[in-house]
Design a protein around this motif. Structure first.
Motif, PDB file in Angstrom:
ATOM      1  N   ASP A  84      -1.946  16.951  14.186  1.00 22.17           N
ATOM      2  CA  ASP A  84      -3.997  16.384  14.239  1.00 22.17           C
ATOM      3  C   ASP A  84      -3.581  15.609  13.865  1.00 22.17           C
ATOM      4  O   ASP A  84      -3.277  15.356  12.426  1.00 22.17           O
ATOM      5  N   ALA A  85      -4.515  13.740  13.817  1.00 17.33           N
ATOM      6  CA  ALA A  85      -4.261  12.876  12.954  1.00 17.33           C
ATOM      7  C   ALA A  85      -5.067  13.402  11.571  1.00 17.33           C
ATOM      8  O   ALA A  85      -5.330  12.017  11.129  1.00 17.33           O
ATOM      9  N   GLY A  86      -5.986  14.480  12.029  1.00 16.60           N
ATOM     10  CA  GLY A  86      -7.510  14.575  10.905  1.00 16.60           C
ATOM     11  C   GLY A  86      -8.175  13.240  10.797  1.00 16.60           C
ATOM     12  O   GLY A  86      -8.238  12.700   9.678  1.00 16.60           O
ATOM     13  N   LEU A  87      -8.483  12.401  12.153  1.00 18.69           N
ATOM     14  CA  LEU A  87      -8.701  11.013  11.656  1.00 18.69           C
ATOM     15  C   LEU A  87     -10.873  11.755  11.338  1.00 18.69           C
ATOM     16  O   LEU A  87     -11.288  10.502  10.868  1.00 18.69           O
ATOM     17  N   GLU A  88     -10.746  12.712  11.672  1.00 17.58           N
ATOM     18  CA  GLU A  88     -12.417  13.247  10.781  1.00 17.58           C
ATOM     19  C   GLU A  88     -12.157  13.364   9.209  1.00 17.58           C
ATOM     20  O   GLU A  88     -13.073  13.364   8.644  1.00 17.58           O
ATOM     21  N   THR A  89     -10.955  13.936   8.885  1.00 14.10           N
ATOM     22  CA  THR A  89     -11.437  14.537   7.917  1.00 14.10           C
ATOM     23  C   THR A  89     -10.313  13.813   7.281  1.00 14.10           C
ATOM     24  O   THR A  89     -10.793  14.852   5.681  1.00 14.10           O
ATOM     25  N   ASN A  90      -9.313  13.337   7.001  1.00 17.41           N
ATOM     26  CA  ASN A  90      -8.137  13.109   6.414  1.00 17.41           C
ATOM     27  C   ASN A  90      -8.595  11.994   5.776  1.00 17.41           C
ATOM     28  O   ASN A  90      -7.717  10.548   7.315  1.00 17.41           O
ATOM     29  N   THR A  91      -8.862  11.240   5.960  1.00 19.18           N
ATOM     30  CA  THR A  91      -9.504   9.736   5.232  1.00 19.18           C
ATOM     31  C   THR A  91      -8.652   8.672   3.560  1.00 19.18           C
ATOM     32  O   THR A  91      -8.723   7.526   3.665  1.00 19.18           O
ATOM     33  N   ALA A  92      -7.434  10.163   3.290  1.00 16.39           N
ATOM     34  CA  ALA A  92      -6.736   9.597   2.507  1.00 16.39           C
ATOM     35  C   ALA A  92      -5.750   8.425   2.735  1.00 16.39           C
ATOM     36  O   ALA A  92      -5.047   8.761   3.885  1.00 16.39           O
ATOM     37  N   MET A  93      -6.523   7.563   1.875  1.00 18.49           N
ATOM     38  CA  MET A  93      -4.764   6.240   2.075  1.00 18.49           C
ATOM     39  C   MET A  93      -4.463   5.929   0.623  1.00 18.49           C
ATOM     40  O   MET A  93      -4.426   6.569  -0.486  1.00 18.49           O
ATOM     41  N   SER A  94      -3.366   5.170   1.102  1.00 15.23           N
ATOM     42  CA  SER A  94      -2.349   5.727   0.277  1.00 15.23           C
ATOM     43  C   SER A  94      -3.783   3.727  -0.963  1.00 15.23           C
ATOM     44  O   SER A  94      -3.777   2.746  -0.523  1.00 15.23           O
ATOM     45  N   PRO A  95      -2.799   4.155  -2.597  1.00 16.30           N
ATOM     46  CA  PRO A  95      -4.532   2.533  -2.767  1.00 16.30           C
ATOM     47  C   PRO A  95      -3.259   1.417  -2.684  1.00 16.30           C
ATOM     48  O   PRO A  95      -5.019   0.426  -2.489  1.00 16.30           O
ATOM     49  N   ALA A  96      -2.691   1.137  -2.584  1.00 16.83           N
ATOM     50  CA  ALA A  96      -1.455  -0.087  -2.092  1.00 16.83           C
ATOM     51  C   ALA A  96      -2.493  -0.642  -0.692  1.00 16.83           C
ATOM     52  O   ALA A  96      -2.891  -1.437  -0.962  1.00 16.83           O
ATOM     53  N   PHE A  97      -2.979   0.156   0.452  1.00 15.19           N
ATOM     54  CA  PHE A  97      -3.978   0.421   1.476  1.00 15.19           C
ATOM     55  C   PHE A  97      -5.249  -0.051   1.226  1.00 15.19           C
ATOM     56  O   PHE A  97      -5.394  -1.437   2.053  1.00 15.19           O
ATOM     57  N   LEU A  98      -5.786   1.326   0.424  1.00 16.26           N
ATOM     58  CA  LEU A  98      -6.638   0.417  -0.026  1.00 16.26           C
ATOM     59  C   LEU A  98      -7.951  -0.447  -0.681  1.00 16.26           C
ATOM     60  O   LEU A  98      -8.841  -1.187  -0.204  1.00 16.26           O
ATOM     61  N   GLU A 153      -0.940   9.227  10.169  1.00 15.41           N
ATOM     62  CA  GLU A 153      -1.458   8.052   9.253  1.00 15.41           C
ATOM     63  C   GLU A 153      -1.390   6.735   9.368  1.00 15.41           C
ATOM     64  O   GLU A 153      -2.372   6.160   8.957  1.00 15.41           O
ATOM     65  N   THR A 154      -0.313   5.930  10.000  1.00 13.70           N
ATOM     66  CA  THR A 154      -0.118   4.757  10.721  1.00 13.70           C
ATOM     67  C   THR A 154      -1.572   4.708  11.628  1.00 13.70           C
ATOM     68  O   THR A 154      -2.350   3.758  11.513  1.00 13.70           O
ATOM     69  N   VAL A 155      -2.005   5.738  12.308  1.00 11.64           N
ATOM     70  CA  VAL A 155      -3.135   5.877  12.980  1.00 11.64           C
ATOM     71  C   VAL A 155      -3.823   5.268  12.916  1.00 11.64           C
ATOM     72  O   VAL A 155      -5.065   4.324  12.483  1.00 11.64           O
ATOM     73  N   ARG A 156      -4.207   6.120  11.565  1.00  7.11           N
ATOM     74  CA  ARG A 156      -5.437   6.087  10.402  1.00  7.11           C
ATOM     75  C   ARG A 156      -5.476   5.245   9.908  1.00  7.11           C
ATOM     76  O   ARG A 156      -6.608   4.189   9.864  1.00  7.11           O
ATOM     77  N   ARG A 157      -4.695   3.943   9.308  1.00 11.63           N
ATOM     78  CA  ARG A 157      -4.680   2.542   9.064  1.00 11.63           C
ATOM     79  C   ARG A 157      -5.355   1.679  10.098  1.00 11.63           C
ATOM     80  O   ARG A 157      -5.726   0.536   9.539  1.00 11.63           O
ATOM     81  N   LEU A 158      -4.688   1.798  11.300  1.00 12.21           N
ATOM     82  CA  LEU A 158      -5.010   1.314  12.363  1.00 12.21           C
ATOM     83  C   LEU A 158      -6.424   1.036  12.546  1.00 12.21           C
ATOM     84  O   LEU A 158      -7.047   0.314  13.079  1.00 12.21           O
ATOM     85  N   MET A 159      -7.013   2.147  12.220  1.00  6.44           N
ATOM     86  CA  MET A 159      -8.440   2.821  12.502  1.00  6.44           C
ATOM     87  C   MET A 159      -9.523   1.605  11.245  1.00  6.44           C
ATOM     88  O   MET A 159     -10.157   1.202  11.722  1.00  6.44           O
TER      89      MET A 159
END
Length: 177
Positions: A84-98, A153-159
């Motif tokens: 589960d990529a957690g696309l709807e629920t997992n929006t946690a990203m690394s501080p550097a990416f944010l 996580e990479t999929v979430r970043r690409l979104m």
């Protein structure tokens, strides 16, 4: 029966299951299947057979839309592998990416406010290069023995990046006379 509704999307089109696919082969298989299952071919049959042809056509279209784009294909691969990529629920990203995302958005806002199409074009070009590099990383993460959680996580970043690309496209469109 033209389409087995139980097949995964890759099997449906006769493709190897994987992130990297032959786009021309996908297109060819899609057009071939679409001609086989198109509801017009079943217009003279019973209502039950017409409904079945609609299910086939819907399945073929859904499979094609999913596999033709790398991001949705990656999401589907993760799903097939039980992640589960957690696309709807997992929006946690690394501080550097944010932080990087904030910088990109500020640059887009500045270029948009200045009506600077050249700056927006440059941002879009750089973003597409970065996206291409990330897709290369994702391919490795999705390979056999790859890190599927990292792929999620990479999929979430690409979104996130895809949304930014849309913002730049919208800003460029707004500048067109």
């Amino acid at each position: 029966m033209p389409v087995d509704l139980q097949h995964d999307f890759f099997t449906l089109f006769g493709l190897e299951t994987g992130y990297s696919i032959d786009q021309a082969r996908l297109e060819h298989a899609y057009l071939e299947l679409q001609s086989e299952v198109h509801p017009d071919r079943f217009a003279h049959l019973s209502d039950a057979e017409k409904r079945l042809s609609m299910q086939w056509a819907t399945r073929v279209n859904e499979a094609y839309r999913t596999l033709r784009k790398p991001l949705t294909r990656a999401q589907y691969l993760l799903e097939l592998r039980g992640v589960d990529a957690g696309l709807e629920t997992n929006t946690a990203m690394s501080p550097a990416f944010l932080m990087e995302q904030m910088e990109w958005r500020e640059a887009v806002e500045e270029a948009r406010d200045a009506s600077d199409a050249d700056a927006l074009d440059d941002l879009l070009r750089r973003l597409r290069i970065q996206t291409s590099e990330i897709h290369g990383v994702l391919a490795g993460q999705l390979s056999d023995g790859g890190d599927l959680q990292a792929a999620a996580e990479t999929v979430r970043r690409l979104m996130f990046i895809g949304k930014l690309e849309n913002e730049i496209d919208d800003a460029l469109e707004a500048l067109d006379p």
